[in-house]
Design an enzyme around this catalytic site. Structure first.
Site, PDB file in Angstrom:
ATOM      1  N   GLY A 127       0.900  -1.126  -0.080  1.00 14.68           N
ATOM      2  CA  GLY A 127      -0.093  -0.061  -0.071  1.00 14.68           C
ATOM      3  C   GLY A 127       1.017   1.070  -0.056  1.00 14.68           C
ATOM      4  N   TYR A 128       1.403   1.461  -1.286  1.00 16.28           N
ATOM      5  CA  TYR A 128       2.313   2.780  -1.498  1.00 16.28           C
ATOM      6  C   TYR A 128       1.542   3.835  -2.175  1.00 16.28           C
ATOM      7  CZ  TYR A 128       6.632   1.292   0.888  1.00 16.28           C
ATOM      8  OH  TYR A 128       7.939   0.944   1.608  1.00 16.28           O
ATOM      9  N   SER A 129       1.606   3.642  -3.415  1.00 10.38           N
ATOM     10  CA  SER A 129       1.178   4.644  -4.239  1.00 10.38           C
ATOM     11  C   SER A 129      -0.480   4.992  -3.967  1.00 10.38           C
ATOM     12  CB  SER A 129       0.894   4.060  -5.741  1.00 10.38           C
ATOM     13  OG  SER A 129       2.120   3.788  -6.203  1.00 10.38           O
ATOM     14  N   GLU A 244      13.141  -3.010  -3.457  1.00  9.24           N
ATOM     15  CA  GLU A 244      12.178  -3.297  -4.669  1.00  9.24           C
ATOM     16  C   GLU A 244      13.179  -2.956  -5.834  1.00  9.24           C
ATOM     17  OE1 GLU A 244       9.542  -0.128  -5.009  1.00  9.24           O
ATOM     18  OE2 GLU A 244       8.212  -1.318  -6.421  1.00  9.24           O
ATOM     19  N   SER A 383       9.736   5.295 -11.650  1.00  7.10           N
ATOM     20  CA  SER A 383       9.631   5.210 -13.138  1.00  7.10           C
ATOM     21  C   SER A 383      11.089   5.479 -13.638  1.00  7.10           C
ATOM     22  CB  SER A 383       8.561   6.435 -13.556  1.00  7.10           C
ATOM     23  OG  SER A 383       9.235   7.703 -13.406  1.00  7.10           O
ATOM     24  N   ASN A 384      11.401   5.186 -14.958  1.00  2.89           N
ATOM     25  CA  ASN A 384      12.650   5.527 -15.404  1.00  2.89           C
ATOM     26  C   ASN A 384      13.007   6.905 -15.428  1.00  2.89           C
ATOM     27  OD1 ASN A 384      12.408   2.546 -15.968  1.00  2.89           O
ATOM     28  ND2 ASN A 384      13.147   2.757 -18.032  1.00  2.89           N
TER      29      ASN A 384
END
Lengths: 398, 380
Positions: A127-129, A244, A383-384
């Site tokens: 439950g992060y984003s 991660e 994200s990159n």
């Protein structure tokens, strides 16, 4: 300069191969190699086999039931398991929340949760984003308000991978709104069966149900489910993100996908000849294989440095960017290789137990969907763009 | 030099645009996609009532002899709506093949229905082994009595599942991949021995593979001269490439509009993400790609209906190559700019992204047309 494995490392590789030869269920490996979706049962079956072997928890100290592999051994496992078609362990329990609990949790939490992760009894999700907090994770708004022996949690999490299977979720929640965003966050362990939690599927563009939204409405969470100290969750969150990000480059997976691509291109025809003999296509394959060779060596350089006691820094961010781009290129080529058959979306061929006639090639059906699904690689796990920000700040000092 | 549409062309485009805006919301499209037909019969009816299915046909057939630019005007707007109706298959390809190769009586029999939308045609030109080479035909048509017997398999016939008439390429002589010896047959899908395996496509449309098992057709099913269909197929595929490029431009326009909106609305780190230079430059690149694609779609439209030549071939392959590349660029970078939301079924962007990729798998991908172009390179 020595790029070879030691005798011990080679012996370990043989041991891994012998184990996989004997224990990896053929049906699961076939699915993984062909990019077909895995069921909850597939994951659990393999998890139990791995746990029985004592190889499930590769990031844990031995005292908690982990296995203390060296970075090179972990790399060997990654290479071999990718090559064999081993399902990736669902990381949220074993590789994400467990290291946090081990490092920051209390004894009671370790006693409660670690064995249940090892046994597969608990399935964790992350439950992060939140809808408003993606790359800017620290702006998260899900609130936890202390009320006696409980926190009352209200808010919403999103992109919760495989949350539909989970019975536990670890959450970043806001416990203090008076301080700087990063300083008012806490790390809570929440039972998914608690009243007030709703899981809603998010269907992705390939028609898959892989991610979810999780809603919290006055959810009561016992205070003993707080990890570490209140308002210190950001530190734990960052610690977890380093876990991660390891392995996100997916070098082993790219190698497996490339082998799959070459076989595919050898079977498909163009001008009556195998597609792999077509110069345009073989050059595309050659280019990505060369890029992968380079990324593979970069990966080994990082591993060797960690083996020698170094700490992986922003180099793993660079490798995440390269590695995901390479994997996406391979997925792109696999879709291209089937030509017009990239259009049909024959979902029944993806289902367990399909015994009809394949429309095109046994391996064609998942390829377009897989290409679209793996557009996520450059978005998730930081994200990159965020990875490049890290490199630019940490290495370049810009 | 004037790149603007004339008044009539502009009116045509506005008509389609209004219709699509009014009838083809994203939610409705999802519903249409899930019906058995995989598109909206009602919308198809409206296209027909407004005379839009007749655009490329002659006045006697209710059309106004529209050329590449008129077709472009229609297709771009259909692309903007991600419309699922078989305009490309029936009107452009089916109608085009019959108009070019059909005898007077065949034209009389079918073209009126295609132009009015009452009859839907599909084209079965690809085969499992053919990749994108339409001369790679293994399906055989053997002479039998007055007619022919067809055996073989045709691949990925978009809208073939709901077609009233299927135009099939089959070999009456020669070896697989020879241009000479390919013939075209028009047959009803109800003919004995025609088996269709229908499936949804990844972009929300539908298609089928067709097995022809001793399919008996009369001599009147032969379209054009026996063994001489390769040129007709190539020419009409060229018209279809121009139309597909125009559709792609419509898809890219909306994809870019959605992405730009998102960059302005989505806030992270306290500012709209469009304030970040890396995303600004990416958006600029997406826009440049669209402009490249638009230019090539215009050029393709301008040669769609001229006499066949290497110059026409070069332009159409160049256009399809550019469209394939720019489409993929906009698809992938649009998803990336959106982040996770760009990958969800519920949000329209992903559906535009998927269509841009599948367009590259129709009528030859960028590699296929690069090779074709390279083989036609002109020196001096």
């Amino acid at each position: 300069m020595n790029m070879n494995y030691t005798a011990e490392e080679l012996a370990f590789r043989d041991e891994v191969r012998a184990f996989l030869d004997e224990k990896l269920p053929a049906d699961i490996a076939a699915k993984v190699k062909a990019f077909r979706p895995l069921t909850k049962d597939d994951h659990q079956r393999w998890q139990k086999i791995l746990s029985a072997q004592g190889w499930y928890a590769t990031h844990w100290p031995e005292e908690y039931g982990g296995v203390s592999w060296s970075p090179v051994q972990k790399h060997i496992w990654d290479e071999e398991s990718s090559r064999y078609g081993v399902p990736r362990s669902v990381p949220f329990g074993v590789n994400m929340v467990a290291p946090v609990i081990i490092k920051f949790g209390n004894e009671e939490q370790k006693r409660t949760y670690l064995p249940r992760i090892l046994s597969g009894e608990d399935w964790w999700c992350q439950g992060y984003s939140e809808p408003g907090a993606g790359s800017d994770l620290a702006s998260l708004k899900t609130r936890a308000v202390r009320d006696g022996d409980h926190y009352i949690v209200n808010g919403q999490k999103t992109w919760t991978t495989l949350g539909q299977h989970a019975n536990m979720i670890f959450c970043l929640v806001r416990t203090n709104t008076e301080v700087k965003a990063q300083e008012g966050i806490s790390f809570l362990l929440i039972d998914m069966d608690a009243p007030g939690i709703t899981v809603r599927p998010i269907i992705t563009l390939d028609g898959e149900h892989e991610v979810n939204e999780v809603f919290f409405e006055d959810v009561k969470v016992p205070v003993e489910n707080l990890v570490g100290e209140e308002d210190k969750g950001w530190t734990y969150a960052k610690f977890l993100l380093t876990y991660e990000r390891t392995g996100l480059a997916g070098i082993g997976l790219s190698k497996a996908a490339l082998a799959h691509l070459k076989q595919l291109a050898s079977r498909r025809l163009k001008n009556g000849r195998p597609l792999i003999e077509n110069t345009t296509f073989s050059q595309r394959i050659a280019k990505v294989e060369i890029d992968l060779t380079a990324a593979g060596i970069s990966n080994l350089r990082i591993i060797a440095s960690v083996e020698g006691g170094g700490v992986p820094g922003a180099e793993s961010s660079m490798l995440k960017v390269k590695g995901t781009e390479i994997r996406q290129s391979i997925n792109d080529l696999a879709r291209r290789a089937i030509g017009p058959y990239a259009l049909p979306f024959v979902e029944e061929e993806l289902a367990d137990g399909f015994d009809g006639e394949y429309l095109s090639d046994e391996h064609a059906a998942p390829l377009s969907a897989h290409y679209f699904n793996n557009r996520k690689l450059s978005i998730f796990g930081g994200s990159n763009e965020i990875q490049k920000n890290i490199v630019s700040k940490m290495i370049l000092g810009l | 030099m004037d790149f603007r549409l004339n008044e009539e062309q502009q009116m045509l485009q506005d008509t389609v645009a209004r219709l699509v805006r009014g009838e083809y919301s994203f939610e409705k499209r999802l519903e249409f996609s899930e019906t058995e037909a995989g598109f909206s019969e009602a919308f198809w009816g409206q296209l027909s009532e407004l005379g839009l299915t007749a655009v490329p046909f002659s006045e006697e057939l209710g059309g106004f002899g529209g050329g590449g630019v008129e077709v472009q005007s229609v297709m771009t707007e259909l692309g903007r709506g991600l419309c699922l109706e078989p305009y490309l298959q029936s009107v452009i390809l089916g109608g085009g093949l019959i108009a070019q190769a059909g005898s007077d009586s065949q034209q009389e029999q079918w073209l009126g229905g295609i132009a009015s939308g009452e009859l839907k045609a599909a084209v079965a030109l690809q085969e499992p082994q053919s990749f994108y080479d339409l001369n790679d035909v293994a399906t055989r048509a053997e002479k039998s009595g007055d007619g022919y017997v067809l055996n073989g398999r045709k691949a990925v016939v978009i809208a073939g599942h709901c077609a009233d008439l299927i135009l099939v390429s089959a070999r009456t002589s020669g070896d697989t991949r020879e241009a000479d010896g390919i013939s075209l047959f028009a047959l009803s899908p109800d003919t004995d021995g025609v088996e269709r395996r229908t499936y949804p496509t990844i972009d929300g449309s539908k298609g089928c593979d067709i097995t022809l098992n001793n399919v008996q057709v009369g001599a009147d099913a032969l379209l054009g001269e026996e063994g001489k269909a390769a040129d007709v197929i190539e020419y009409q595929s060229g018209r279809a490439i121009a139309a597909l490029c125009a559709e792609a431009v419509g898809v890219m326009e909306v994809a870019n509009e959605l992405t730009l909106d998102y960059l302005k609305q989505r806030k992270q780190f306290g500012v709209p993400i469009g304030k970040f230079q890396v995303l600004q430059h990416r958006m600029v690149d997406m826009m440049s790609e669209l402009e490249q694609a638009r230019s090539m779609a215009i050029l393709a439209a301008s040669v769609a209906d001229i006499e066949q030549s290497d110059e026409r071939r070069r332009i159409l392959s160049a256009a399809k190559n550019v469209i394939g590349r720019s489409g993929q660029f906009i698809s992938e970078n649009g998803i990336q700019s959106h982040g996770g939301i760009g990958m969800t079924w519920e949000y329209n962007f992903a559906h535009y992204a998927k269509r841009l990729i599948t367009i590259n798998h129709q009528l030859g991908d960028d590699d296929f047309h690069l090779e074709r172009y390279a083989n036609l390179l002109q020196v001096g």
